[in-house]
Design a protein around this motif. Sequence first.
Motif, PDB file in Angstrom:
ATOM      1  N   ILE A   4       0.842  -1.200   0.000  1.00  0.00           N
ATOM      2  CA  ILE A   4       0.000   0.000   0.000  1.00  0.00           C
ATOM      3  C   ILE A   4       0.878   1.252   0.000  1.00  0.00           C
ATOM      4  O   ILE A   4       0.595   2.223  -0.712  1.00  0.00           O
ATOM      5  N   ILE A   5       1.953   1.227   0.767  1.00  0.00           N
ATOM      6  CA  ILE A   5       2.880   2.367   0.782  1.00  0.00           C
ATOM      7  C   ILE A   5       3.515   2.573  -0.593  1.00  0.00           C
ATOM      8  O   ILE A   5       3.598   3.707  -1.097  1.00  0.00           O
ATOM      9  N   ARG A   6       3.932   1.481  -1.221  1.00  0.00           N
ATOM     10  CA  ARG A   6       4.572   1.593  -2.545  1.00  0.00           C
ATOM     11  C   ARG A   6       3.591   2.094  -3.601  1.00  0.00           C
ATOM     12  O   ARG A   6       3.962   2.903  -4.461  1.00  0.00           O
ATOM     13  N   ILE A   7       2.340   1.626  -3.547  1.00  0.00           N
ATOM     14  CA  ILE A   7       1.333   2.115  -4.496  1.00  0.00           C
ATOM     15  C   ILE A   7       1.112   3.611  -4.308  1.00  0.00           C
ATOM     16  O   ILE A   7       1.001   4.376  -5.270  1.00  0.00           O
ATOM     17  N   THR A   8       1.070   4.052  -3.056  1.00  0.00           N
ATOM     18  CA  THR A   8       0.901   5.474  -2.746  1.00  0.00           C
ATOM     19  C   THR A   8       1.998   6.309  -3.382  1.00  0.00           C
ATOM     20  O   THR A   8       1.752   7.400  -3.912  1.00  0.00           O
ATOM     21  N   LYS A   9       3.218   5.788  -3.358  1.00  0.00           N
ATOM     22  CA  LYS A   9       4.361   6.533  -3.886  1.00  0.00           C
ATOM     23  C   LYS A   9       4.454   6.491  -5.403  1.00  0.00           C
ATOM     24  O   LYS A   9       4.879   7.466  -6.030  1.00  0.00           O
ATOM     25  N   SER A  10       4.069   5.370  -6.027  1.00  0.00           N
ATOM     26  CA  SER A  10       4.452   5.140  -7.424  1.00  0.00           C
ATOM     27  C   SER A  10       3.320   5.267  -8.440  1.00  0.00           C
ATOM     28  O   SER A  10       3.583   5.531  -9.615  1.00  0.00           O
ATOM     29  N   GLU A  11       2.061   5.063  -8.048  1.00  0.00           N
ATOM     30  CA  GLU A  11       0.976   5.035  -9.019  1.00  0.00           C
ATOM     31  C   GLU A  11       0.288   6.401  -9.135  1.00  0.00           C
ATOM     32  O   GLU A  11       0.346   7.223  -8.226  1.00  0.00           O
ATOM     33  N   GLN A  12      -0.419   6.589 -10.263  1.00  0.00           N
ATOM     34  CA  GLN A  12      -1.119   7.847 -10.524  1.00  0.00           C
ATOM     35  C   GLN A  12      -2.533   7.544 -11.023  1.00  0.00           C
ATOM     36  O   GLN A  12      -2.835   6.461 -11.501  1.00  0.00           O
ATOM     37  N   GLY A  13      -3.423   8.543 -10.922  1.00  0.00           N
ATOM     38  CA  GLY A  13      -4.757   8.431 -11.492  1.00  0.00           C
ATOM     39  C   GLY A  13      -5.692   7.546 -10.681  1.00  0.00           C
ATOM     40  O   GLY A  13      -5.378   7.075  -9.596  1.00  0.00           O
ATOM     41  N   LYS A  14      -6.889   7.286 -11.242  1.00  0.00           N
ATOM     42  CA  LYS A  14      -7.907   6.521 -10.534  1.00  0.00           C
ATOM     43  C   LYS A  14      -7.521   5.057 -10.352  1.00  0.00           C
ATOM     44  O   LYS A  14      -8.039   4.385  -9.449  1.00  0.00           O
ATOM     45  N   VAL A  15      -6.623   4.555 -11.215  1.00  0.00           N
ATOM     46  CA  VAL A  15      -6.188   3.165 -11.033  1.00  0.00           C
ATOM     47  C   VAL A  15      -5.529   2.982  -9.667  1.00  0.00           C
ATOM     48  O   VAL A  15      -5.547   1.896  -9.088  1.00  0.00           O
ATOM     49  N   LYS A  16      -4.968   4.066  -9.157  1.00  0.00           N
ATOM     50  CA  LYS A  16      -4.320   4.032  -7.848  1.00  0.00           C
ATOM     51  C   LYS A  16      -5.323   3.647  -6.756  1.00  0.00           C
ATOM     52  O   LYS A  16      -5.028   2.822  -5.884  1.00  0.00           O
ATOM     53  N   ASP A  17      -6.541   4.241  -6.804  1.00  0.00           N
ATOM     54  CA  ASP A  17      -7.568   3.916  -5.812  1.00  0.00           C
ATOM     55  C   ASP A  17      -7.970   2.451  -5.883  1.00  0.00           C
ATOM     56  O   ASP A  17      -8.178   1.803  -4.851  1.00  0.00           O
ATOM     57  N   LEU A  18      -8.097   1.918  -7.111  1.00  0.00           N
ATOM     58  CA  LEU A  18      -8.474   0.518  -7.270  1.00  0.00           C
ATOM     59  C   LEU A  18      -7.395  -0.411  -6.727  1.00  0.00           C
ATOM     60  O   LEU A  18      -7.685  -1.387  -6.014  1.00  0.00           O
ATOM     61  N   MET A  19      -6.139  -0.104  -7.034  1.00  0.00           N
ATOM     62  CA  MET A  19      -5.035  -0.937  -6.549  1.00  0.00           C
ATOM     63  C   MET A  19      -4.937  -0.893  -5.027  1.00  0.00           C
ATOM     64  O   MET A  19      -4.681  -1.910  -4.379  1.00  0.00           O
ATOM     65  N   VAL A  20      -5.159   0.294  -4.454  1.00  0.00           N
ATOM     66  CA  VAL A  20      -5.144   0.414  -2.995  1.00  0.00           C
ATOM     67  C   VAL A  20      -6.268  -0.411  -2.388  1.00  0.00           C
ATOM     68  O   VAL A  20      -6.071  -1.131  -1.407  1.00  0.00           O
ATOM     69  N   GLU A  21      -7.488  -0.329  -2.960  1.00  0.00           N
ATOM     70  CA  GLU A  21      -8.620  -1.079  -2.398  1.00  0.00           C
ATOM     71  C   GLU A  21      -8.368  -2.585  -2.445  1.00  0.00           C
ATOM     72  O   GLU A  21      -8.629  -3.296  -1.466  1.00  0.00           O
ATOM     73  N   LEU A  22      -7.866  -3.094  -3.570  1.00  0.00           N
ATOM     74  CA  LEU A  22      -7.609  -4.529  -3.685  1.00  0.00           C
ATOM     75  C   LEU A  22      -6.563  -4.987  -2.671  1.00  0.00           C
ATOM     76  O   LEU A  22      -6.718  -6.029  -2.019  1.00  0.00           O
ATOM     77  N   THR A  23      -5.501  -4.212  -2.516  1.00  0.00           N
ATOM     78  CA  THR A  23      -4.456  -4.557  -1.552  1.00  0.00           C
ATOM     79  C   THR A  23      -4.967  -4.405  -0.125  1.00  0.00           C
ATOM     80  O   THR A  23      -4.615  -5.193   0.765  1.00  0.00           O
ATOM     81  N   LEU A  24      -5.810  -3.392   0.089  1.00  0.00           N
ATOM     82  CA  LEU A  24      -6.400  -3.171   1.408  1.00  0.00           C
ATOM     83  C   LEU A  24      -7.264  -4.358   1.823  1.00  0.00           C
ATOM     84  O   LEU A  24      -7.214  -4.814   2.977  1.00  0.00           O
ATOM     85  N   ARG A  25      -8.046  -4.892   0.903  1.00  0.00           N
ATOM     86  CA  ARG A  25      -8.897  -6.047   1.220  1.00  0.00           C
ATOM     87  C   ARG A  25      -8.043  -7.275   1.533  1.00  0.00           C
ATOM     88  O   ARG A  25      -8.365  -8.058   2.432  1.00  0.00           O
ATOM     89  N   GLU A  26      -6.946  -7.433   0.798  1.00  0.00           N
ATOM     90  CA  GLU A  26      -6.024  -8.527   1.135  1.00  0.00           C
ATOM     91  C   GLU A  26      -5.430  -8.312   2.522  1.00  0.00           C
ATOM     92  O   GLU A  26      -5.299  -9.248   3.314  1.00  0.00           O
TER      93      GLU A  26
END
Length: 306
Positions: free
Chosen positions: A156-178
Amino acid sequence: MKKYFIDRVAPKEERSLFTLVENRTAHSFDTCELNLFETHQSAENVNLMFDHFVLTSMLSGKKVMKLPEKKPFDYLPGESVILPPGELMSIDFPEARERNPTQCLALTISDDVIKKTMDNLNDLHPKAQTWGAWTIDASIFHLTNNMELADTINRIIRITKSEQGKVKDLMVELTLREMLIRLMQTQARVLFEESYNILSASNALANAIQYIKVNLRSKIDMNKLSDQACMSRASFFKKFKETMGITPAQYILKSRLQLAQDHLKSQYISISEACYSSGFENVSHFTKCFKQEVGMTPREWQLSNT
Protein backbone atom coordinates in the motif's frame (compact mmCIF):
# COMPACT_ATOMS: atom_id res chain seq x y z
CA MET A 1 9.59 -15.44 16.47
CA LYS A 2 10.99 -13.11 13.82
CA LYS A 3 9.37 -9.71 13.38
CA TYR A 4 8.71 -8.32 9.91
CA PHE A 5 9.18 -4.59 9.51
CA ILE A 6 7.33 -1.92 7.57
CA ASP A 7 9.57 0.11 5.27
CA ARG A 8 10.86 3.24 7.00
CA VAL A 9 10.20 6.57 5.29
CA ALA A 10 12.94 9.20 4.94
CA PRO A 11 12.41 11.71 7.78
CA LYS A 12 11.31 15.22 6.89
CA GLU A 13 13.72 18.10 7.30
CA GLU A 14 12.86 20.28 10.28
CA ARG A 15 12.06 23.35 8.18
CA SER A 16 9.26 21.45 6.40
CA LEU A 17 7.55 20.33 9.64
CA PHE A 18 4.38 21.95 10.95
CA THR A 19 5.09 20.60 14.43
CA LEU A 20 7.83 18.54 16.08
CA VAL A 21 5.27 16.25 17.77
CA GLU A 22 3.15 13.95 15.61
CA ASN A 23 3.72 15.89 12.41
CA ARG A 24 1.22 14.36 9.94
CA THR A 25 1.46 13.65 6.21
CA ALA A 26 -1.77 12.24 4.72
CA HIS A 27 -2.68 10.46 1.47
CA SER A 28 -6.43 10.05 0.89
CA PHE A 29 -8.13 7.34 -1.20
CA ASP A 30 -11.72 6.23 -1.79
CA THR A 31 -11.53 3.47 0.84
CA CYS A 32 -8.83 4.60 3.27
CA GLU A 33 -6.41 7.30 4.33
CA LEU A 34 -2.71 6.62 4.80
CA ASN A 35 -1.13 8.84 7.46
CA LEU A 36 2.51 9.11 8.42
CA PHE A 37 3.23 10.60 11.84
CA GLU A 38 6.71 11.81 12.81
CA THR A 39 7.80 13.03 16.23
CA HIS A 40 11.16 14.82 16.51
CA GLN A 41 11.34 15.50 20.25
CA SER A 42 10.45 13.59 23.42
CA ALA A 43 6.91 14.17 24.66
CA GLU A 44 4.34 12.71 27.05
CA ASN A 45 0.58 12.22 27.08
CA VAL A 46 -0.01 13.18 23.45
CA ASN A 47 -3.65 12.39 22.62
CA LEU A 48 -4.76 11.02 19.25
CA MET A 49 -8.11 9.68 18.03
CA PHE A 50 -9.50 8.55 14.65
CA ASP A 51 -13.11 8.60 13.39
CA HIS A 52 -12.70 5.27 11.56
CA PHE A 53 -11.20 1.87 12.27
CA VAL A 54 -7.43 2.28 12.15
CA LEU A 55 -4.45 -0.02 11.76
CA THR A 56 -1.21 1.55 12.97
CA SER A 57 2.31 0.21 12.44
CA MET A 58 5.54 1.42 13.98
CA LEU A 59 8.30 2.26 11.50
CA SER A 60 11.03 3.57 13.81
CA GLY A 61 11.64 4.61 17.40
CA LYS A 62 9.48 3.76 20.39
CA LYS A 63 6.12 4.78 21.78
CA VAL A 64 4.50 4.00 25.09
CA MET A 65 0.83 3.43 24.34
CA LYS A 66 -1.89 4.07 26.93
CA LEU A 67 -5.35 2.89 25.92
CA PRO A 68 -8.59 2.94 27.93
CA GLU A 69 -8.85 0.06 30.45
CA LYS A 70 -5.54 -1.46 29.28
CA LYS A 71 -2.08 -1.48 30.82
CA PRO A 72 0.47 0.83 29.12
CA PHE A 73 2.79 -1.03 26.75
CA ASP A 74 5.88 -0.37 24.66
CA TYR A 75 5.11 -0.06 20.95
CA LEU A 76 8.09 -0.92 18.72
CA PRO A 77 9.00 -1.41 15.03
CA GLY A 78 7.79 -4.75 13.69
CA GLU A 79 4.49 -4.38 15.55
CA SER A 80 0.99 -3.15 14.68
CA VAL A 81 -1.96 -1.96 16.77
CA ILE A 82 -5.60 -1.85 15.66
CA LEU A 83 -8.18 0.45 17.23
CA PRO A 84 -11.94 0.91 16.79
CA PRO A 85 -13.39 4.29 15.79
CA GLY A 86 -13.31 6.93 18.50
CA GLU A 87 -10.84 5.22 20.86
CA LEU A 88 -8.51 7.72 22.53
CA MET A 89 -4.79 7.00 22.53
CA SER A 90 -2.47 8.73 25.00
CA ILE A 91 1.10 8.38 23.78
CA ASP A 92 4.56 8.98 25.25
CA PHE A 93 7.65 9.45 23.03
CA PRO A 94 10.58 8.73 25.36
CA GLU A 95 13.26 8.37 22.67
CA ALA A 96 12.22 10.79 19.89
CA ARG A 97 15.02 13.09 18.76
CA GLU A 98 15.60 15.63 15.97
CA ARG A 99 17.90 13.31 14.01
CA ASN A 100 16.18 10.09 15.08
CA PRO A 101 12.41 10.72 14.93
CA THR A 102 9.74 8.26 15.94
CA GLN A 103 7.70 7.28 12.87
CA CYS A 104 4.33 5.55 12.83
CA LEU A 105 1.96 4.73 9.99
CA ALA A 106 -1.81 4.97 10.58
CA LEU A 107 -4.17 3.50 7.99
CA THR A 108 -7.79 4.53 8.58
CA ILE A 109 -10.20 2.22 6.75
CA SER A 110 -13.80 2.90 5.69
CA ASP A 111 -16.57 0.84 7.27
CA ASP A 112 -17.85 -0.08 3.79
CA VAL A 113 -14.68 -1.86 2.64
CA ILE A 114 -14.43 -3.76 5.94
CA LYS A 115 -18.06 -4.89 5.72
CA LYS A 116 -17.73 -5.80 2.04
CA THR A 117 -14.62 -7.88 2.68
CA MET A 118 -16.11 -9.80 5.63
CA ASP A 119 -19.47 -10.33 3.90
CA ASN A 120 -17.75 -11.75 0.80
CA LEU A 121 -15.64 -14.10 2.89
CA ASN A 122 -18.54 -15.32 5.03
CA ASP A 123 -20.78 -15.81 1.97
CA LEU A 124 -18.31 -17.29 -0.50
CA HIS A 125 -15.57 -18.78 1.71
CA PRO A 126 -17.12 -19.51 5.12
CA LYS A 127 -14.97 -21.13 7.77
CA ALA A 128 -15.67 -24.73 8.70
CA GLN A 129 -18.45 -25.45 11.18
CA THR A 130 -17.53 -24.43 14.77
CA TRP A 131 -14.44 -22.53 13.53
CA GLY A 132 -16.23 -19.18 13.83
CA ALA A 133 -17.02 -16.43 11.31
CA TRP A 134 -14.70 -14.03 9.51
CA THR A 135 -14.46 -10.98 11.76
CA ILE A 136 -11.91 -8.55 13.19
CA ASP A 137 -11.43 -9.22 16.89
CA ALA A 138 -11.02 -5.92 18.75
CA SER A 139 -9.59 -7.75 21.79
CA ILE A 140 -6.53 -8.90 19.80
CA PHE A 141 -5.25 -5.40 19.17
CA HIS A 142 -1.43 -5.53 19.63
CA LEU A 143 0.21 -7.73 17.01
CA THR A 144 3.68 -8.79 15.94
CA ASN A 145 3.88 -8.38 12.17
CA ASN A 146 4.27 -11.58 10.19
CA MET A 147 5.61 -11.61 6.64
CA GLU A 148 2.17 -11.67 4.99
CA LEU A 149 0.71 -8.77 6.96
CA ALA A 150 3.84 -6.61 6.61
CA ASP A 151 3.97 -7.29 2.86
CA THR A 152 0.45 -5.98 2.23
CA ILE A 153 1.09 -2.82 4.28
CA ASN A 154 4.35 -2.20 2.41
CA ARG A 155 2.58 -2.65 -0.93
CA ILE A 156 0.00 0.00 0.00
CA ILE A 157 2.88 2.37 0.78
CA ARG A 158 4.57 1.59 -2.55
CA ILE A 159 1.33 2.12 -4.50
CA THR A 160 0.90 5.47 -2.75
CA LYS A 161 4.36 6.53 -3.89
CA SER A 162 4.45 5.14 -7.42
CA GLU A 163 0.98 5.04 -9.02
CA GLN A 164 -1.12 7.85 -10.52
CA GLY A 165 -4.76 8.43 -11.49
CA LYS A 166 -7.91 6.52 -10.53
CA VAL A 167 -6.19 3.17 -11.03
CA LYS A 168 -4.32 4.03 -7.85
CA ASP A 169 -7.57 3.92 -5.81
CA LEU A 170 -8.47 0.52 -7.27
CA MET A 171 -5.03 -0.94 -6.55
CA VAL A 172 -5.14 0.41 -2.99
CA GLU A 173 -8.62 -1.08 -2.40
CA LEU A 174 -7.61 -4.53 -3.68
CA THR A 175 -4.46 -4.56 -1.55
CA LEU A 176 -6.40 -3.17 1.41
CA ARG A 177 -8.90 -6.05 1.22
CA GLU A 178 -6.02 -8.53 1.14
CA MET A 179 -4.50 -6.76 4.15
CA LEU A 180 -7.78 -7.17 6.07
CA ILE A 181 -7.73 -10.90 5.33
CA ARG A 182 -4.09 -11.13 6.50
CA LEU A 183 -5.06 -9.23 9.64
CA MET A 184 -7.86 -11.70 10.44
CA GLN A 185 -5.54 -14.66 9.75
CA THR A 186 -2.91 -13.16 12.04
CA GLN A 187 -5.51 -12.72 14.77
CA ALA A 188 -6.67 -16.32 14.32
CA ARG A 189 -3.11 -17.55 14.86
CA VAL A 190 -2.83 -15.48 18.04
CA LEU A 191 -6.22 -16.65 19.33
CA PHE A 192 -5.65 -20.37 18.77
CA GLU A 193 -2.04 -20.26 19.97
CA GLU A 194 -3.14 -18.72 23.26
CA SER A 195 -6.50 -20.47 23.81
CA TYR A 196 -6.51 -23.87 22.07
CA ASN A 197 -6.83 -25.71 25.40
CA ILE A 198 -9.90 -23.71 26.41
CA LEU A 199 -11.52 -23.91 22.95
CA SER A 200 -10.71 -27.53 22.07
CA ALA A 201 -13.95 -28.97 23.49
CA SER A 202 -16.16 -26.80 21.27
CA ASN A 203 -13.95 -25.84 18.31
CA ALA A 204 -12.66 -28.47 15.89
CA LEU A 205 -9.72 -26.34 14.75
CA ALA A 206 -8.62 -25.80 18.36
CA ASN A 207 -8.91 -29.55 18.88
CA ALA A 208 -6.60 -30.17 15.91
CA ILE A 209 -4.09 -27.62 17.21
CA GLN A 210 -4.17 -29.26 20.63
CA TYR A 211 -3.34 -32.57 18.89
CA ILE A 212 -0.36 -30.86 17.23
CA LYS A 213 0.90 -29.46 20.53
CA VAL A 214 0.59 -32.81 22.34
CA ASN A 215 2.42 -34.69 19.57
CA LEU A 216 4.94 -32.00 18.62
CA ARG A 217 7.97 -34.05 19.69
CA SER A 218 7.05 -37.02 17.47
CA LYS A 219 6.04 -37.51 13.85
CA ILE A 220 2.53 -36.18 13.28
CA ASP A 221 0.17 -38.28 11.15
CA MET A 222 -1.67 -35.81 8.90
CA ASN A 223 -4.64 -38.17 8.47
CA LYS A 224 -5.08 -38.40 12.24
CA LEU A 225 -4.70 -34.63 12.46
CA SER A 226 -7.54 -34.18 9.93
CA ASP A 227 -9.66 -36.62 11.94
CA GLN A 228 -9.32 -34.34 14.97
CA ALA A 229 -11.10 -31.65 12.95
CA CYS A 230 -13.72 -34.16 11.71
CA MET A 231 -12.80 -33.39 8.10
CA SER A 232 -11.23 -35.04 5.10
CA ARG A 233 -7.52 -34.36 4.70
CA ALA A 234 -8.06 -32.17 1.60
CA SER A 235 -10.84 -30.11 3.22
CA PHE A 236 -8.90 -29.68 6.45
CA PHE A 237 -5.76 -28.46 4.66
CA LYS A 238 -7.81 -25.99 2.57
CA LYS A 239 -9.77 -24.55 5.51
CA PHE A 240 -6.71 -24.44 7.80
CA LYS A 241 -4.77 -22.39 5.24
CA GLU A 242 -7.72 -20.04 4.66
CA THR A 243 -8.24 -19.45 8.38
CA MET A 244 -4.65 -19.31 9.64
CA GLY A 245 -2.83 -18.00 6.56
CA ILE A 246 -0.33 -20.90 6.65
CA THR A 247 -0.54 -24.64 5.97
CA PRO A 248 -0.70 -27.25 8.75
CA ALA A 249 2.89 -28.27 7.91
CA GLN A 250 4.06 -24.65 8.24
CA TYR A 251 2.24 -24.31 11.56
CA ILE A 252 3.85 -27.51 12.87
CA LEU A 253 7.29 -26.23 11.82
CA LYS A 254 6.75 -22.85 13.52
CA SER A 255 5.50 -24.59 16.68
CA ARG A 256 8.57 -26.84 16.78
CA LEU A 257 10.87 -23.86 16.32
CA GLN A 258 9.13 -22.05 19.17
CA LEU A 259 9.58 -25.13 21.37
CA ALA A 260 13.26 -25.22 20.40
CA GLN A 261 13.62 -21.58 21.47
CA ASP A 262 12.10 -22.46 24.83
CA HIS A 263 14.70 -25.21 25.24
CA LEU A 264 17.56 -22.95 24.13
CA LYS A 265 16.80 -20.43 26.87
CA SER A 266 18.88 -22.76 29.04
CA GLN A 267 22.64 -22.41 28.47
CA TYR A 268 23.08 -26.03 29.51
CA ILE A 269 21.17 -27.61 26.62
CA SER A 270 23.06 -28.46 23.43
CA ILE A 271 21.87 -27.65 19.92
CA SER A 272 21.35 -31.34 19.15
CA GLU A 273 19.31 -31.82 22.32
CA ALA A 274 17.12 -28.84 21.42
CA CYS A 275 16.75 -30.23 17.90
CA TYR A 276 15.62 -33.74 18.80
CA SER A 277 13.50 -32.75 21.79
CA SER A 278 11.52 -30.39 19.54
CA GLY A 279 10.55 -33.03 17.00
CA PHE A 280 13.29 -32.51 14.39
CA GLU A 281 15.10 -35.51 12.98
CA ASN A 282 18.18 -33.79 11.55
CA VAL A 283 20.41 -31.09 13.10
CA SER A 284 21.35 -29.61 9.73
CA HIS A 285 17.68 -29.24 8.71
CA PHE A 286 16.84 -27.83 12.14
CA THR A 287 19.61 -25.21 11.91
CA LYS A 288 18.54 -24.14 8.42
CA CYS A 289 14.86 -23.81 9.39
CA PHE A 290 15.74 -21.99 12.62
CA LYS A 291 17.84 -19.39 10.82
CA GLN A 292 15.17 -18.81 8.15
CA GLU A 293 12.46 -18.26 10.77
CA VAL A 294 14.33 -16.47 13.56
CA GLY A 295 17.05 -14.67 11.60
CA MET A 296 20.03 -16.26 13.38
CA THR A 297 21.45 -19.72 14.03
CA PRO A 298 20.36 -21.69 17.12
CA ARG A 299 23.77 -21.10 18.74
CA GLU A 300 23.66 -17.35 18.04
CA TRP A 301 20.13 -17.16 19.46
CA GLN A 302 21.10 -19.16 22.55
CA LEU A 303 24.11 -16.93 23.27
CA SER A 304 22.00 -13.78 22.99
CA ASN A 305 19.15 -15.09 25.15
CA THR A 306 20.90 -16.79 28.10
